[in-house]
Motif scaffolding. Structure first.
Motif, PDB file in Angstrom:
ATOM      1  N   LEU A  23     -17.841  22.334  -6.420  1.00 33.27           N
ATOM      2  CA  LEU A  23     -17.371  23.394  -7.041  1.00 33.27           C
ATOM      3  C   LEU A  23     -17.562  24.042  -5.206  1.00 33.27           C
ATOM      4  O   LEU A  23     -17.094  25.574  -5.074  1.00 33.27           O
ATOM      5  N   CYS A  75     -28.278  23.254  -5.396  1.00 36.11           N
ATOM      6  CA  CYS A  75     -27.314  23.518  -5.728  1.00 36.11           C
ATOM      7  C   CYS A  75     -26.881  24.970  -5.667  1.00 36.11           C
ATOM      8  O   CYS A  75     -25.821  25.136  -5.182  1.00 36.11           O
ATOM      9  N   GLY A 113     -24.116  19.669 -16.059  1.00 29.99           N
ATOM     10  CA  GLY A 113     -23.421  18.970 -16.005  1.00 29.99           C
ATOM     11  C   GLY A 113     -23.500  18.247 -18.026  1.00 29.99           C
ATOM     12  O   GLY A 113     -22.617  18.102 -18.229  1.00 29.99           O
ATOM     13  N   CYS A 143     -25.897  14.518  -8.147  1.00 34.21           N
ATOM     14  CA  CYS A 143     -27.038  16.353  -7.555  1.00 34.21           C
ATOM     15  C   CYS A 143     -28.628  16.368  -6.673  1.00 34.21           C
ATOM     16  O   CYS A 143     -29.504  15.871  -7.502  1.00 34.21           O
ATOM     17  N   GLY A 199     -26.404  20.467 -11.511  1.00 32.65           N
ATOM     18  CA  GLY A 199     -26.844  22.048 -10.942  1.00 32.65           C
ATOM     19  C   GLY A 199     -27.859  22.682 -11.823  1.00 32.65           C
ATOM     20  O   GLY A 199     -28.486  23.664 -11.739  1.00 32.65           O
ATOM     21  N   ALA A 243     -28.293  30.368 -10.650  1.00 35.86           N
ATOM     22  CA  ALA A 243     -26.783  30.363 -10.954  1.00 35.86           C
ATOM     23  C   ALA A 243     -26.569  29.839  -9.452  1.00 35.86           C
ATOM     24  O   ALA A 243     -26.837  29.777  -8.523  1.00 35.86           O
ATOM     25  N   THR A 301     -24.108  26.981 -14.144  1.00 39.16           N
ATOM     26  CA  THR A 301     -23.210  26.636 -13.077  1.00 39.16           C
ATOM     27  C   THR A 301     -21.555  27.666 -13.288  1.00 39.16           C
ATOM     28  O   THR A 301     -21.309  27.570 -14.398  1.00 39.16           O
ATOM     29  N   VAL A 302     -21.259  28.274 -12.349  1.00 41.38           N
ATOM     30  CA  VAL A 302     -20.543  29.070 -12.669  1.00 41.38           C
ATOM     31  C   VAL A 302     -18.725  28.017 -12.011  1.00 41.38           C
ATOM     32  O   VAL A 302     -19.487  27.926 -10.870  1.00 41.38           O
ATOM     33  N   VAL A 303     -17.743  28.782 -12.769  1.00 40.69           N
ATOM     34  CA  VAL A 303     -16.635  27.560 -12.833  1.00 40.69           C
ATOM     35  C   VAL A 303     -15.231  29.690 -12.163  1.00 40.69           C
ATOM     36  O   VAL A 303     -15.323  29.797 -12.719  1.00 40.69           O
ATOM     37  N   LEU A 327     -20.547  26.477 -17.078  1.00 42.38           N
ATOM     38  CA  LEU A 327     -22.399  26.251 -17.518  1.00 42.38           C
ATOM     39  C   LEU A 327     -23.484  26.807 -18.112  1.00 42.38           C
ATOM     40  O   LEU A 327     -24.277  27.012 -16.498  1.00 42.38           O
ATOM     41  N   SER A 384     -21.826  16.528  -7.081  1.00 39.93           N
ATOM     42  CA  SER A 384     -22.440  16.485  -8.377  1.00 39.93           C
ATOM     43  C   SER A 384     -21.127  17.888  -9.031  1.00 39.93           C
ATOM     44  O   SER A 384     -21.009  18.385  -7.955  1.00 39.93           O
ATOM     45  N   SER A 385     -21.666  18.645  -9.644  1.00 35.36           N
ATOM     46  CA  SER A 385     -20.931  19.737 -10.048  1.00 35.36           C
ATOM     47  C   SER A 385     -20.632  20.621  -9.383  1.00 35.36           C
ATOM     48  O   SER A 385     -19.553  20.966  -8.836  1.00 35.36           O
ATOM     49  N   SER A 386     -22.037  20.904  -8.926  1.00 31.45           N
ATOM     50  CA  SER A 386     -22.160  22.494  -7.715  1.00 31.45           C
ATOM     51  C   SER A 386     -21.806  22.236  -6.708  1.00 31.45           C
ATOM     52  O   SER A 386     -21.114  22.977  -6.119  1.00 31.45           O
TER      53      SER A 386
END
Lengths: 446, 167
Positions: free
Chosen positions: B100, B138, A301, B134, A102, A259, A333-335, A297, B95-97
Motif C-alpha cells: 500500500l 510497516c 492480513g 512483512c 501490518g 496504524a 492497515t489503512v486503505v 484491516l 506484504s500488504s502495508s
C-alpha cells in the motif's frame, strides 16, 4: 527504527505499563535502568507471595487476552496446562515470530525493552512450573536478537535466570531460538515443530500443547506483548489491569495499537483496550496526500476488511469479532480510495499462497487457485462465475477444513473484500465463460 | 538415489572446526539434537553465504541425526539458501502495508537498477534479490532488509545511493 509516538512525558507506569520506560530516542532500556525503575519486582513478589496456582488465578482474573491475534485468555491457557506433581516439567515458549502483515509491535518491545519480556516469561514459567523457556524469534529480527541476548546475559548474571532463581530453589532459564523464515512458524503447533528442528507443519489438536507440546511435554506458547503484560498484573493486580480499559472494553489492559498504510503519521501507541478505530485513525493524522479512507484491516492480513462506518467500534476482540472480522493484532492497515481492492486482495492471497506450508490440500492447492482467479480479475480477463468460485473457495478454506488457522486467515480478507466491494470484482469480468482460465498456473509463479 | 549419493560424496565439504564448535554449543540449549539443526544450517550459511550440499551430511553427523531430517528443514525454510547468493542479500517486503506504500515501484526500481529479476543474483556476485514477508516495520514502508540492516521508507530515487554503501 519504529517508535512509540507518544512522548515519554505522556507515558506513566500506572497507565502505560508496556511502554512507560521507553526512551524517546528509541534506545534500549538496559538492565540497570530496568531494575532501578522497579523491574523484576514482580518476580520477587511472585516468588514470595504466590504459588503457581495463585499466580495463574491472578492472570486469569485480569482477562489478559492473547495479543498475538487469537485473543484467547492467557490465564485460561495457563490453567489448562498440565502442571501437577505427577507431570514432568515442561516449557514456556514466547512466540516472537512476528510476521503478520501490518504488524510491528513485538519488534519494538524486544528491541527497546527486552527485560519486560524476560520478566514476563519468568512469571509465566513460574505459573506453569516450566523448567525452561524459549524465545522463538524470527530470523530477520537481528537487532531484537542482539538486544535479547544481552538482556538474557544481564538477567542471568544478577540471578534472575539459571539454577535457584534468586534463592527460591526454582531452576529456570531462557534460551533464544531464531528462525529461518516462513510465516507458518507463528502458528502455535508449527512453531513447536520448528523449535524441535522440524519442518514447520502444524500438528493436530488435541492434544493441545498445554498437555503435550514441545518434545511431548506440557508447553505454553504466548505472544511477546501478552507476556509483557504479566509483570504489571503481578505488581498491581488483576483489578488494576481490568480498570485500565475501564468502560471501554471487557478485555483488560492496554494494547499496542498501530496504524500503517497511507496515513499521515504511521506508528504505534499504547492505548486502553477498546480504543476506537476512529481515535486511532485520528492519532495517525488521517489520510495523507488528500486521500480518503476506503477500507481498513483491523489487525493484520488474516483479518477481514472493514469500512469507514466501522471506525467507531471499539478495537477489542468481541466487538470487532461481531462484524465478522477479527481484532487480530490490533494494528490497523489503512486503505485509501485510490487503491483497487482486487489488487490488494491479490497481494494478500499471494502472500498466503506462498507462505502455506503445503500440509493441507485446501490451503496448498486452493490458495494458488485463488491467486490465479484474482490475477485474472485484476487484469480484466475474468469470466462469469469467478466471483462465486472465489466465494466457494473462501468457504472451503474456512475453519475446520485444515489443521491450522492459516487457510481460514487467508479466507477472511478474500470473503470480506468480495462482500464489501463486489462491484470492483465484477468489473474484472470481461470474457465469456470457459475462455479465461484454460492455462495452468505456471510453476513457481507464487 | 545413487546419483544423489555420488553428488554428495563428490562435493568435498569440510565443516569448519569453529562452526562445529558453534553447532555443538547450540545443541546444548535443547533436550534433543535435532532442535539445533536449523541453527546449524544458519551457522554454515553465515560462513559460506549458502548451504552447500555437502554440509547436510556433515551437520547430520555432527548432531548425530539423520541426513534426511537435516535435508528436510534445509528445503523448508526460506532463509536457508541452497545455492550461492550475492555478498548482500536484499529482502524486499511484499506484504500488504508495503504494497500500500508503493512496494511495486520500489521493486521495479530495484529490478531496473540491478538488472536482475526477483530470485536472481547480479553477475558481479554483489546482490541477490528476494521477496520476504512483512518485515515488521510497516510504519516505514516500503522496507528492505539488506544483510542485517533494515531500511525504510525507501524511495526509488534513494536506491542508488543506498546500494552504494554495500560493496
Amino acid at each position: 527504527m519504529s517508535r512509540i509516538l507518544q512522548p515519554a512525558s505522556e507515558r506513566r507506569a500506572e497507565t502505560h505499563p508496556l511502554t512507560w520506560r521507553l526512551h524517546d530516542d528509541a534506545s534500549p532500556v538496559l538492565f540497570a535502568e530496568y531494575r532501578d525503575t522497579g523491574g523484576y519486582a514482580a518476580v520477587t513478589k511472585a516468588l514470595e507471595q504466590h504459588t503457581y496456582e495463585s499466580l495463574t488465578t491472578e492472570v486469569k482474573g485480569a482477562n489478559l487476552r492473547g495479543r498475538g491475534g487469537a485473543g484467547f485468555s492467557a490465564g485460561m491457557k495457563w490453567s489448562l496446562t498440565a502442571k501437577g506433581d505427577d507431570v514432568p516439567r515442561g516449557y514456556i515458549v514466547c512466540n516472537a515470530d512476528e510476521m503478520e502483515p501490518g504488524t510491528f509491535k513485538d519488534r519494538l518491545l524486544m528491541e527497546q525493552q527486552p527485560h519486560l519480556l524476560i520478566e514476563g516469561m519468568i512469571l509465566a514459567g513460574y505459573a506453569n512450573r516450566s523448567k525452561q523457556g524459549y524465545i522463538f524469534l524470527r530470523g530477520e529480527y537481528h537487532r531484537a536478537a542482539a538486544s535479547i541476548l544481552r538482556a538474557l546475559d544481564d538477567a542471568r548474571a544478577d540471578g534472575w535466570l539459571g539454577s535457584d532463581v534468586r534463592g527460591s530453589g526454582w531452576d529456570f532459564d531462557i534460551a533464544l531460538h531464531t528462525g529461518a523464515g516462513r510465516y507458518i512458524c507463528g502458528e502455535e503447533t508449527a512453531l513447536i515443530n520448528s523449535l524441535e528442528g522440524k519442518r514447520a507443519n502444524p500438528r493436530a489438536k488435541p492434544p493441545f500443547p498445554g498437555q503435550s507440546g514441545a518434545w511431548g511435554l506440557p508447553t505454553v506458547v504466548n505472544n511477546v506483548e501478552t507476556l509483557c503484560n504479566v509483570p504489571g498484573i503481578v505488581n498491581h493486580g488483576a483489578d488494576w489491569f481490568q480498570a485500565l480499559s475501564g468502560e471501554r472494553s471487557s478485555d483488560g489492559g492496554t494494547k499496542l495499537y498501530g496504524a500503517s498504510g497511507k496515513v499521515l503519521r504511521p506508528g504505534l501507541w499504547e492505548l486502553p483496550m477498546g480504543t476506537t478505530g476512529r481515535e486511532l485513525f485520528e492519532l495517525a493524522g488521517g489520510m495523507r496526500d488528500g486521500l480518503t479512507l476506503k477500507s481498513w484491516l483491523p489487525g493484520g492480513g488474516s483479518t477481514g476488511f472493514l469500512l469507514p462506518e466501522h471506525l467507531d467500534l471499539a478495537l477489542d476482540f468481541d466487538t470487532i469479532g461481531k462484524t465478522g472480522s477479527r481484532l487480530g493484532t490490533g494494528l490497523i492497515t489503512v486503505v485509501a480510495d485510490d487503491q483497487s481492492m482486487v489488487s490488494l486482495t491479490r497481494n494478500l492471497e499471494e502472500f498466503f499462497a506462498r507462505e502455506s506450508c503445503g500440509w493441507c490440500t485446501p490451503c496448498r492447492d486452493g490458495l494458488p487457485w485463488s491467486v490465479k482467479l484474482l490475477r485474472a480479475l485484476e487484469a480484466g480477463t475474468g469470466e462469469p462465475g469467478d466471483i462465486e468460485l472465489l466465494e466457494q473457495m473462501a468457504r472451503d478454506l474456512g475453519p475446520g477444513k485444515t489443521f491450522c488457522a492459516h487457510a481460514p486467515g487467508a479466507a477472511m480478507p478474500l470473503s470480506s473484500a468480495i462482500h464489501y466491494f463486489r462491484d470492483e470484482f465484477e468489473r474484472g469480468i470481461t470474457r465469456p465463460r470457459g475462455e479465461a482460465h484454460a492455462d495452468p498456473i505456471p510453476v513457481g509463479s507464487i | 538415489m545413487t546419483q544423489n549419493t555420488a553428488t554428495i560424496a563428490s562435493d568435498a565439504f569440510v565443516l569448519d572446526p569453529a562452526d562445529r564448535a558453534a553447532i555443538l554449543e547450540e545443541r546444548a540449549h535443547y533436550p534433543y539434537p535435532q532442535a539445533a539443526s536449523i541453527e546449524a544450517l544458519k551457522i554454515v550459511q553465515k560462513r559460506h553465504g549458502y548451504v552447500p550440499d555437502g554440509a547436510i551430511p556433515a551437520i547430520a553427523a555432527t548432531l548425530g541425526i539423520r541426513v534426511a531430517d537435516v535435508e528436510g528443514v534445509a528445503t523448508f525454510y526460506s532463509l536457508i539458501f541452497r545455492q550461492p547468493v550475492g555478498r548482500h542479500v536484499i529482502l524486499i517486503c511484499d506484504s500488504s502495508s508495503c504494497f500500500l506504500t508503493d512496494y511495486e515501484q520500489l521493486r521495479d526500481a530495484l529490478i531496473d537498477h540491478l538488472g536482475i529479476q526477483m530470485g536472481q543474483t547480479t553477475a558481479d556476485g554483489r546482490f541477490t534479490l528476494l521477496p520476504v514477508c512483512c518485515l515488521g516495520a510497516c510504519d516505514r514502508g516500503p522496507t528492505l532488509l539488506i544483510g542485517e540492516d533494515l531500511h525504510g521508507p525507501v524511495t526509488p530515487e534513494a536506491l542508488p545511493a543506498l546500494l552504494e554503501a554495500y560493496a
